[in-house]
Scaffold this active site. Structure first.
Site, mmCIF file in Angstrom:
data_model
loop_
_atom_site.group_PDB
_atom_site.id
_atom_site.type_symbol
_atom_site.label_atom_id
_atom_site.label_comp_id
_atom_site.label_asym_id
_atom_site.label_seq_id
_atom_site.Cartn_x
_atom_site.Cartn_y
_atom_site.Cartn_z
ATOM 1 N N HIS A 80 -28.924 -66.393 41.125
ATOM 2 C CA HIS A 80 -28.125 -65.310 41.684
ATOM 3 C C HIS A 80 -28.111 -64.177 40.670
ATOM 4 O O HIS A 80 -28.223 -64.398 39.463
ATOM 5 C CB HIS A 80 -26.703 -65.830 41.933
ATOM 6 N N ASP A 157 -24.520 -72.509 36.619
ATOM 7 C CA ASP A 157 -23.857 -71.805 37.713
ATOM 8 C C ASP A 157 -23.541 -72.842 38.781
ATOM 9 O O ASP A 157 -24.424 -73.307 39.497
ATOM 10 C CB ASP A 157 -24.791 -70.713 38.251
ATOM 11 N N GLN A 160 -22.398 -73.041 43.936
ATOM 12 C CA GLN A 160 -22.819 -73.714 45.160
ATOM 13 C C GLN A 160 -22.798 -75.235 45.051
ATOM 14 O O GLN A 160 -23.175 -75.920 46.009
ATOM 15 C CB GLN A 160 -24.240 -73.253 45.533
ATOM 16 N N LYS A 183 -15.297 -70.138 47.474
ATOM 17 C CA LYS A 183 -16.341 -70.960 48.088
ATOM 18 C C LYS A 183 -15.864 -72.386 48.336
ATOM 19 O O LYS A 183 -16.619 -73.208 48.864
ATOM 20 C CB LYS A 183 -17.586 -70.973 47.200
ATOM 21 N N CYS A 328 -28.147 -61.646 47.107
ATOM 22 C CA CYS A 328 -28.003 -61.396 45.665
ATOM 23 C C CYS A 328 -29.012 -62.210 44.855
ATOM 24 O O CYS A 328 -28.689 -62.710 43.771
ATOM 25 C CB CYS A 328 -26.580 -61.688 45.190
#
Length: 369
Positions: A80, A157, A160, A183, A328
């Site tokens: 991202h 990261d 997700q 999220k 993104c």
């Protein structure tokens, strides 16, 4: 969050009156809740506005004090923009080099290229746990060992992954983990950064202001201030925090834990497998990224003859919300040779019946071409 504003609305760590003490207790209990969720210590959890601010905190607070001209940062091309831009900005200012690990034609990390590009000069590796475009899941335990064998640290990261599957920072052995509340059924504008205590103790503050200091003293003769930082994690939480957001995040986490992250992952994988099989049977639809067990909850696709934005607008006219564009992640789209993509994504609240309706809508769209 409403209960906090109606009954405990005061700043934290600032007062001795009842409301402030109650708010502080709620805030710090929420920190323990977040820490427990990823198997960390409360002192290793910093509250941020989300994944983006958490990664920027690392880039500026750790990066600017540890990266020099001959050093290297390794980033994958599935990242991202939030895990690319902060490093590009700081690299231009301080001169360290950025390397990019390639991805394969199906949107999975090219592990051989990754291993070839990590060197003794590599100081930090920045990887997504799960691609926000393809849903590809990286083998972080293996990659973490590779990173540490080269003497580097790993920034993960988890935007997700933390909302969608069990994540244990001790088992994965990551040095930094960033994720966002919005999220995972929480409010917007709140997220968290996990960092190993040993690293936090050596890092300088990202922002200056109230709460992040122990004391500030002034010498009238020299006209200089002497500053002592607070202990982690408060050293990195300058100013009034998003108290209600922190409380909302902990409420969301408690709800997710009641359901069970294993159950959420299994549900998403079942929905994804079902949807992929249905979509493959349709003409004029191209699906990108892996379609096997290396994937969860996300299906990027396009319909021949339509832009991704056209697809999203047409789906919206039927009451179906999907994402369109670059998500993104423009470098990843360039590698896959895509102008853009539509993206269907699933969570614990989605159903087989909703996917059937989605497939029917796609059929109608294709028939009108």
């Amino acid at each position: 969050m409403v209960d906090y504003y109606e009954n405990n609305n005061a700043n934290v760590h600032r007062g001795m009156h009842s409301l402030s003490l109650e708010a502080t207790e709620m805030y710090e209990k929420s920190r323990k809740c977040v820490a427990n969720f990823i198997n960390a210590k409360a002192s290793e959890i910093i509250f941020t506005r989300g994944t983006t601010e958490a990664i920027n905190l690392i880039a500026y607070s750790w990066g600017l004090y540890n990266l020099r001209e001959d050093d290297e940062v390794l980033i994958s091309l599935m990242e991202h923009h939030s895990n690319i831009i902060p490093w590009e900005i700081t690299a231009k200012r301080y001169g360290f080099k950025i390397k990019y690990a390639n991805i394969t034609s199906d949107g999975v990390l090219d592990v051989k290229d990754f291993e070839n590009k990590i060197t003794p000069k590599t100081k930090i590796v920045c990887l997504s746990h799960v691609s926000n475009v393809t849903g590809a899941v990286n083998d972080i335990k293996y990659l973490s060992k590779t990173v540490h064998d080269h003497g580097a640290v790993l920034l993960l990261d988890g935007a997700q992954s933390v909302p969608h599957m069990p994540v244990d920072v001790q088992d994965l052995n990551v040095d930094f983990l960033a994720f966002s509340g919005h999220k995972m059924l929480g409010p917007t504008g709140i997220g968290a950064l996990y960092a190993k205590k040993s690293l936090l103790q050596k890092m300088a503050p990202y922002q200056g202001g109230g709460e992040m200091i122990k004391d500030v003293s002034f010498d009238s003769k020299s006209q200089q201030c002497s500053i002592n930082w607070n202990e982690p994690p408060w050293k990195f939480e300058a100013g009034t925090p998003n108290i209600s957001g922190v409380i909302g995040l902990s409420a969301a986490i408690k709800y997710l834990k009641q359901i069970g992250m294993d159950h959420i992952l299994a549900h998403e994988q079942a929905l994804t497998k079902y949807a992929v099989e249905k979509m493959k049977s349709l003409d004029k639809i191209s699906i990108y990224g892996p379609t096997d067990s290396r994937k969860c909850g996300i299906i990027p696709f396009n319909i021949t003859g339509l832009s991704s934005h056209d697809v999203a607008l047409l789906c919206d006219s039927y009451g179906i919300a999907i994402r369109s564009g670059y998500h993104c992640a423009q470098p990843l789209h360039q590698i896959l040779q895509l102008q853009s993509s539509a993206r269907a994504s699933f969570y614990l609240y989605n159903t087989i019946e909703e996917i059937d309706r989605f497939i029917d809508v796609l059929k109608e769209i294709i028939q009108t071409l």
